[in-house]
Design an enzyme around this catalytic site. Structure first.
Site, short mmCIF file in Angstrom:
data_model
loop_
_atom_site.label_atom_id
_atom_site.label_comp_id
_atom_site.label_asym_id
_atom_site.label_seq_id
_atom_site.Cartn_x
_atom_site.Cartn_y
_atom_site.Cartn_z
N THR A 86 7.08 -0.63 5.84
CA THR A 86 8.07 -1.66 6.21
C THR A 86 8.93 -1.94 4.96
O THR A 86 8.81 -2.99 4.34
CB THR A 86 7.40 -2.97 6.67
OG1 THR A 86 6.47 -3.40 5.65
CG2 THR A 86 6.66 -2.81 7.96
N THR A 122 2.50 -4.88 6.79
CA THR A 122 2.91 -6.27 6.57
C THR A 122 4.22 -6.53 7.32
O THR A 122 5.23 -5.91 7.01
CB THR A 122 3.10 -6.52 5.06
OG1 THR A 122 1.86 -6.24 4.43
CG2 THR A 122 3.52 -7.94 4.77
N PHE A 152 -5.26 -6.89 2.60
CA PHE A 152 -5.15 -7.60 1.32
C PHE A 152 -5.60 -6.67 0.18
O PHE A 152 -6.28 -7.08 -0.75
CB PHE A 152 -5.99 -8.88 1.35
CG PHE A 152 -5.51 -9.87 2.38
CD1 PHE A 152 -4.45 -10.72 2.10
CD2 PHE A 152 -6.10 -9.94 3.63
CE1 PHE A 152 -3.98 -11.62 3.06
CE2 PHE A 152 -5.65 -10.84 4.60
CZ PHE A 152 -4.58 -11.68 4.31
N GLU A 155 -3.64 -2.14 -5.09
CA GLU A 155 -3.62 -0.75 -5.56
C GLU A 155 -4.57 -0.64 -6.74
O GLU A 155 -4.64 -1.54 -7.57
CB GLU A 155 -2.21 -0.34 -5.96
CG GLU A 155 -1.30 -0.22 -4.76
CD GLU A 155 0.06 0.36 -5.09
OE1 GLU A 155 0.20 1.03 -6.13
OE2 GLU A 155 0.99 0.13 -4.30
N LEU A 253 -3.36 -15.46 -13.58
CA LEU A 253 -2.79 -16.33 -14.60
C LEU A 253 -2.59 -15.55 -15.90
O LEU A 253 -2.62 -16.12 -16.98
CB LEU A 253 -3.70 -17.54 -14.86
CG LEU A 253 -3.71 -18.61 -13.77
CD1 LEU A 253 -4.64 -19.76 -14.16
CD2 LEU A 253 -2.31 -19.15 -13.49
N GLY A 260 5.56 -6.58 -10.32
CA GLY A 260 6.26 -5.47 -9.65
C GLY A 260 5.41 -4.96 -8.51
O GLY A 260 4.57 -5.68 -7.96
N CYS A 263 4.61 -4.70 -3.16
CA CYS A 263 4.26 -5.83 -2.28
C CYS A 263 4.89 -7.16 -2.68
O CYS A 263 5.65 -7.73 -1.90
CB CYS A 263 2.76 -5.95 -2.21
SG CYS A 263 2.00 -4.41 -1.69
#
Ligand code: UGA
Length: 458
Positions: A86, A122, A152, A155, A253, A260, A263
């Site tokens: 998508t 997604t 969820f 990579e 954090l 990048g 997603c």
């Protein structure tokens, strides 16, 4: 129970293989014949730790097969996953759903009555409903059910994320589809992994909300790192102090050169568009997108400034070793990587770049051009370079021999956009070291900046 998975991209291949590992009979379908013939031989088109072994194992166990024929691929499968791409629509930032809807139209002719069609890709709110209309229109006699089961997966850790998830979200449209999905995930339910059933829109939104929230955490900590640079505070300690509060949580954090990948950038843009279309506010997501875009450019400026501070002239006529091209470590994916903003900026400002990445070289070569020398290893990249910058947090870079780094560089400057080292260790090796939201350290007094920290110490 037989499953068909349409699309052997990242999500489809990992999901199909892991369902096979869970004991189901899985057929993965893709139009790309070359890819399919390679997958049949367990040749994996992406770099994903553990995936190749699992594909091999499940092909051998006769639970995993690949085909480019949709009609035969979905035959006998009661659950069909759509896991096609998508991509971002360049004009308005929305998710391009043409592949999802084309797959829906095609399967309508071939699937059996009472099949469950699951969207894994997604997709924006309302896509599940639209897909239902498309299938019903294409084959009005067909009785079928629809489900939204977002992934969820990260990579680099996708196999583990699939087989041991924090939670599974399943949006269903009927008792029948709920029962079918429950059967599929029963082993996880037995292991007390939260499997949450919702309506379809809620599942669709949960996916976007999760990615947008994580992106917000990163943008926030990056903003705090900038504040540390201005104030003399230390971002690593700020992150630690924040993360120990369980209401905040320690993950996502870590300051860096801007998020990048395929997603966060894509999904934040799509969420903004969804909100716009629905007439809702998306001010937080909006500013996360803008802050992240600015950050990548700011990183290039930081490198240019660091090179000016330690000898003047910015990067013009200098050779910079760029260590890391992928958007994060343990992947060969360079999509929306900070390197794709930083390296062209350095080249534009007159630098020659010596680039090295453990996995991302082939992908980077296809999109980066200009005065770039592609290197075979990290030390080759450093040799005779004026200074170096770490863009991706590969373990290989953490293990570099810093004394050797110092001896190979013409000027002893290391800019680290991932805060991989303790500043004192780098200083001891004789390097000047500039990281993010932490004290810059200078082993060579000639290059000392009159920054706020120095003033504070005085
Ligand atoms: C992300 C989500 O983490 C997955 O849960 C989700 O399934 C996936 O998107 C998806 O929608 O398919 P991924 O794109 O693989 O996974 O990458 P992450 O590991 O989340 O990292 C994203 C970016 O944030 C990277 O550029 C990384 O360097 C950066 N990051 C991450 C930070 O700068 N700081 C952090 O503390 C964490």
């Amino acid at each position: 129970m037989s499953i068909a998975v349409i699309g052997t991209g990242y999500v489809g291949l990992v999901s199909g293989t892991c369902f096979a590992e869970m004991g189901f009979d899985v057929t993965c379908i893709d139009k790309d014949q070359t890819k399919i013939s390679r997958l049949k031989k367990a040749q994996i088109p992406i770099y994903e730790p553990g995936l190749k072994e699992l594909v091999k194992k499940n092909i051998a166990a006769d639970r995993l097969s690949f085909t480019d024929n949709l009609k035969t691929g979905v035959k006998g499968a009661k659950t069909i996953f759509i896991a096609v791409g998508t991509p971002t629509n360049e004009i308005d930032g929305s998710a391009d759903l043409s592949y999802v809807f084309a797959a829906a139209r095609e399967i309508a002719e071939h699937i059996e009555n009472d099949s469950v069609v699951v969207i894994k890709s997604t997709v924006p709110l309302g896509t599940g409903r639209k897909m239902k209309e498309i299938i019903a229109k294409a084959n009005p006699r067909l009785k079928f059910h629809t489900v939204s089961n977002p992934e969820f997966l990260r990579e680099g850790r996708a196999v583990k994320d699939f087989l041991q998830p924090d939670r599974v979200i399943i949006g269903v449209d009927s008792e029948k589809s709920r029962a079918a999905m429950q059967r599929l995930y029963q082993s996880m339910i037995n292991e007390n992994i939260p499997v949450i059933f919702t309506d379809i829109e809620t599942a669709e939104l949960t996916k976007y909300a999760a990615n947008a929230f994580l992106a917000t955490k990163i943008a926030f900590i990056n903003e705090m790192a900038d504040l540390c640079d201005k104030s003399g505070a230390n971002i690593d300690d700020v992150s630690l102090g924040l993360g120990l509060d369980p209401r905040i949580g320690k993950d996502y954090l870590k300051t860096g050169p801007g998020f990048g990948g395929s997603c966060f950038p894509k999904d934040t843009l799509a969420l903004r568009k969804i909100a716009f279309d629905l007439g809702a506010q998306s001010e937080i997501v909006e500013s996360v997108i803008a802050a992240n875009d600015k950050r990548k450019l700011a990183m290039a400026e930081k490198i240019i400034k660091a090179n000016s501070d330690s000898g003047g002239g910015g990067v013009k006529g200098k050779t910079i070793a760029a260590l890391g091209l992928t958007f994060k470590a343990d992947t060969d994916d360079i999509r929306a990587s900070a390197a794709l903003t930083i390296i062209p900026e350095l080249v534009k400002n007159g630098a020659k770049v010596k680039a090295y990445d453990p996995q991302g070289m082939n992908n980077a070569r296809k999109v980066l051009s200009g005065d770039i020398e592609w290197c075979d290893d990290v030390y080759q990249a450093l040799e005779e370079a004026d200074s170096a910058v770490i863009i991706t947090e590969w373990q290989e870079f953490a293990e570099m021999d810093l004394a050797k780094v110092k001896s190979l560089l013409k000027k002893p400057l290391l800019v680290d956009l991932r805060n991989m080292f303790y500043p004192e260790d780098v200083k001891k090796a004789g390097l000047n070291y500039i990281s993010l939201g932490r004290e810059a350290v200078y082993s060579d007094a000639r290059y000392q900046m009159s920054d706020v920290r120095k003033k504070k110490k005085l």
